[in-house]
Design an enzyme around this catalytic site. Structure first.
Site, PDB file in Angstrom:
ATOM      1  CG  ASP A  81       5.463  -0.824  -0.281  1.00 33.95           C
ATOM      2  OD1 ASP A  81       5.674   0.402  -0.327  1.00 33.95           O
ATOM      3  OD2 ASP A  81       5.388  -1.541  -1.297  1.00 33.95           O
ATOM      4  CG  ASP A 135       2.260   2.431  -5.220  1.00 38.72           C
ATOM      5  OD1 ASP A 135       1.032   2.355  -5.395  1.00 38.72           O
ATOM      6  OD2 ASP A 135       2.870   3.512  -5.101  1.00 38.72           O
TER       7      ASP A 135
END
Ligand SMILES: [Zn+2]
Length: 250
Positions: free
Chosen positions: A39, A41
Site C-alpha cells: 500500500d 499512504d
C-alpha cells in the site's frame, strides 16, 4: 449490493478475479515468483495531501526504504497497489499523480537501490456508501490479481502489506497473505474473517524480518490457494458475493 457485484458478466469478467485461470505464456506453477504488494499512504509514504502538488515534500515511512531493499535482495518482487479515488473526484489529475509516482520511484531507486516491478493504481471512486464500484479498488483484489498475471507472481506465496484492514482483505481475496502495518491509519477496525491480518507489525524492520523468515522457509505462508482449503473459516473462498461493505478511503 455494489456496482461491481451487480454488473453483468458481459462488462465485468470474473476472470479478472480468478488468477488460477490465466498465467503468463510458458509459465508453470513452479516458475511463478513470490511478491510483496505494498500500500502507499501510511505504509510506504507518510500521508500528506500536499505532496500531490509538491512531490519534493514526499517522505517515506520510517525504515520503509531499507526494508524494501532487504526484501528485494531476497528475491521478492515488489508491487505498489494504491487506491487513488482523488483522480475520480477531481482532487488531482492523472498527470499530477504520475509526477508523484515518478518522484517516489526515483527516491526508492536513488536512495535505496529499490526498483518496483509495477505500480497499480485504482483511479475510481467508491460508491456513495464507500464500497468499491470497480474490480480494482481495495478491498477488491483486482489490482493484485492483474499484476500477478502480468508478472508471473505466485499469489499463494505472496503478501499484501498495508495500514488498513481493506489492504488485508484485498490480499486475502487475491489468495495472498494480508499483513497489517499498524501505523495509525486504521480507525474503524471493522472485522471479518477476510479482514483478520495474518500478522500485525508496528514498524518496518520487524515486518521485514517476518517476511524474510517466511520467504526463507520456502513454505507457503499462512495462505493457500483459495480453492483447496475446505473447512477453514478464516480462508473462505474469496467470492465477491461475500464482500462486506467497505469503508471509504483515500
Ligand atoms: Zn478501480
Amino acid at each position: 449490493m455494489t456496482a461491481w457485484l451487480d454488473a453483468p458478466l458481459t462488462t465485468l469478467s470474473l476472470h479478472d478475479l480468478d488468477f488460477s485461470r490465466e498465467r503468463p505464456p510458458g509459465s508453470s506453477r513452479t516458475s511463478l515468483r513470490p511478491a510483496v504488494f505494498l500500500d502507499k499512504d501510511g505504509t510506504l509514504v507518510v500521508p500528506d495531501d500536499a505532496t500531490i502538488h509538491d512531490p519534493s515534500r514526499l517522505r517515506l515511512m520510517p525504515g520503509a526504504g531499507e526494508a524494501l531493499a532487504r526484501l528485494s535482495a531476497a528475491g521478492l518482487t515488489l508491487v505498489l497497489v494504491t487506491n487513488e479515488s482523488g483522480i475520480a473526484r477531481g482532487a488531482f489529475t492523472r498527470v499530477q499523480f504520475a509526477r508523484l509516482q515518478g518522484a517516489l520511484l526515483r527516491r526508492l531507486k536513488d536512495e535505496f537501490g529499490v526498483v518496483l516491478a509495477d505500480v497499480a493504481v485504482c483511479p475510481h471512486a467508491p460508491d456513495v456508501q464507500g464500497r468499491p464500484a470497480c474490480l480494482c479498488r481495495k478491498p477488491a483484489p483486482g489490482m493484485l490479481t492483474r499484476a500477478a498475471r502480468a508478472h508471473g507472481l505466485d499469489l499463494a506465496r505472496s503478501w499484501m502489506v498495508g495500514d488498513l484492514l481493506d489492504d488485508v482483505e484485498a490480499g486475502h481475496r487475491a489468495g495472498a497473505t494480508g499483513l497489517l502495518l499498524d501505523t495509525g491509519g486504521e480507525t474503524v477496525w471493522r472485522r471479518s474473517p477476510l479482514r483478520e491480518p495474518a500478522g500485525v507489525f508496528s514498524d518496518w524492520p520487524s515486518l521485514a524480518d517476518h517476511l524474510l523468515r517466511e520467504a526463507a522457509s520456502g513454505s507457503a505462508p499462512m495462505s493457500t490457494p483459495m480453492d483447496d482449503v475446505p473447512g477453514d473459516p478464516s480462508r473462505l473462498p474469496a467470492t465477491i458475493a461475500s464482500l462486506a461493505p467497505a469503508q471509504a478511503q483515500a
